[in-house]
Design a protein around this motif. Structure first.
Motif, short mmCIF file in Angstrom:
data_model
loop_
_atom_site.label_atom_id
_atom_site.label_comp_id
_atom_site.label_asym_id
_atom_site.label_seq_id
_atom_site.Cartn_x
_atom_site.Cartn_y
_atom_site.Cartn_z
N LEU A 58 0.79 -1.23 0.00
CA LEU A 58 0.00 0.00 0.00
C LEU A 58 0.82 1.28 0.00
O LEU A 58 1.85 1.38 0.67
CB LEU A 58 -0.90 0.01 1.24
N VAL B 139 -4.21 4.64 2.30
CA VAL B 139 -5.55 4.15 2.60
C VAL B 139 -6.41 5.37 2.90
O VAL B 139 -6.00 6.23 3.67
CB VAL B 139 -5.57 3.24 3.85
N VAL C 195 -4.53 -4.87 1.53
CA VAL C 195 -5.78 -4.79 0.78
C VAL C 195 -6.70 -5.99 1.01
O VAL C 195 -7.87 -5.84 1.37
CB VAL C 195 -5.51 -4.65 -0.75
N PHE D 294 -8.08 2.15 -1.50
CA PHE D 294 -6.67 1.83 -1.32
C PHE D 294 -5.89 2.21 -2.58
O PHE D 294 -6.36 1.97 -3.69
CB PHE D 294 -6.49 0.32 -1.10
N THR E 121 -2.32 1.27 -4.35
CA THR E 121 -1.23 0.31 -4.20
C THR E 121 0.03 0.79 -4.94
O THR E 121 -0.04 1.68 -5.80
CB THR E 121 -1.62 -1.07 -4.73
#
Ligand code: FAD
Ligand code: MG
Ligand code: MG
Length: 321
Positions: free
Chosen positions: A252, A255, A277, A294, A296
């Motif tokens: 990640l 968030v 995730v 999220f 990434t």
């Protein structure tokens, strides 16, 4: 104060963070009341000054319990509850590690592994002892320290919302350095929502991945690009894994949590960051009131469902999963 169309923006720097209040009328007095409230709560909760209610608890670690005000007690009780959840990466007793790493403050450095191990022994949330009758908090070991950095801005954003509501305000936005809480929406937008930019990780301040539109919701983002330092090509950011003592390391970059209360947003951004995730999506399936987005490392934007917000992608190097 700045005016943009019918929106009046008031800014300040508090809690080491840029603070922005948006109102639909020019009202200096209201802005001053909001900033005064934030300052009052900062004075109770900060660990970045020698004295506050939380610092009084920390100074008395291993020695005696400290009686605190009801709001501070309640916030610590909530933070302890979340910290005690099985497998939780949220830890209110993380203070000694935060203070040693100093990530985002002058003098940050990678501590020796031995030191990290020793400090981890001082970060046990079950050793934060609460007495609701006396409203007291006791840290069992000398050297323990409570740090509410992952929850306090959310709590404060909610108190600002409550104050504005009491004053009869229907549409407003408060941004406490990434913790956004809103009332209503912008009256001239359709369907009356606030557009909140999702920052591009490591990009310029005005570079956005996209825009999240909400009405009367909180939007909180926690990311690896907010407070960090780099040494020998390695990046160290400010969300620590209490189980290792090092910054959390997974797929990640950020968030974002969309919820009614900003305190939940602040708690969950930290909690979900620790889960990654896949686990987060499974976990949130049973909690419809908390929604997440999220980002990434491989530039995917992943959503939990259902969605009570809309998202517009602005940067086509990112992909909606
Ligand atoms: P979040 O992801 O919500 O939380 C990360 C922060 O929580 C870390 O910075 C650390 O403090 C703590 N933390 C790290 N790992 C964990 C974990 N595993 N579990 C729980 N908590 C963790 N900044 C300044 O530069 N100067 C100041 O004077 C200053 N005063 C502040 C006063 C108050 C009352 C508050 C609430 C914050 C203040 N800050 C100050 C900012 C603070 O140091 C944090 O950087 C900030 O709260 C992080 O918020 P976030 O939403 O970006 O991160
Ligand atoms: Mg948080
Ligand atoms: Mg936060």
């Amino acid at each position: 104060m700045s005016a943009e169309g019918r929106v009046y923006g008031y800014s300040a720097v508090l809690m080491g963070s840029p603070i922005l209040l948006k109102l639909f009328e020019h009202n200096e007095g209201r802005a001053m009341r909001v900033f005064r409230l934030i300052k009052q709560l900062e004075t109770l909760l900060t660990v970045n000054r020698p004295h506050s209610e939380v610092m009084a608890i920390n100074h008395a670690a291993g020695d005696h319990p400290v009686v605190v005000s009801q709001p501070v007690f309640n916030l610590i009780a909530r933070a302890k509850e979340v910290s005690m959840m099985p497998g939780s990466c949220f830890n209110l007793a993380i203070g000694p590690l935060v203070k040693r790493w100093r990530i985002g403050f002058n003098g940050d450095s990678v501590p020796p592994a031995k030191e990290i191990l020793a400090l981890r022994a001082l970060t046990q949330p079950q050793q934060v002892i609460l007495d609701p009758q006396l409203r007291s908090v006791f840290l069992e070991k000398r050297g323990m320290e409570i740090d509410l950095g992952a929850i306090a801005k959310g709590y404060i954003a909610d108190r600002v919302r409550d104050l504005l509501r009491q004053e009869g305000v229907e549409n407003a936005l408060i941004n406490l350095g990434g913790n956004v809480q809103t009332l209503g929406g912008t009256p001239d937008s359709s369907p009356g929502s606030w557009g909140i930019g999702l920052k591009k990780p490591f990009g310029a301040p005005d570079e956005l991945i996209g825009v999240i539109n909400v009405t009367g919701k909180s939007v909180v983002t926690s990311g690896v690009y907010e407070r960090y330092f780099e040494i020998q090509g390695q990046r160290y950011h400010h969300i620590l894994d209490p189980h290792t003592g090092y910054p959390l390391d997974n797929e990640l970059l950020s968030v974002t949590v969309i919820s009614d209360d900003s305190i939940d947003g602040d708690i969950f951004t930290t909690l979900l960051y620790g889960m990654g995730v896949e686990k987060s999506l499974a976990y949130l399936a049973d909690i419809p009131a908390i929604e997440a987005l999220f980002v990434t490392r491989d530039r995917q934007v992943v959503f939990s469902s259902p969605r009570q917000f809309s998202f517009t992608l602005r940067d086509d190097s990112y992909h909606l999963a």
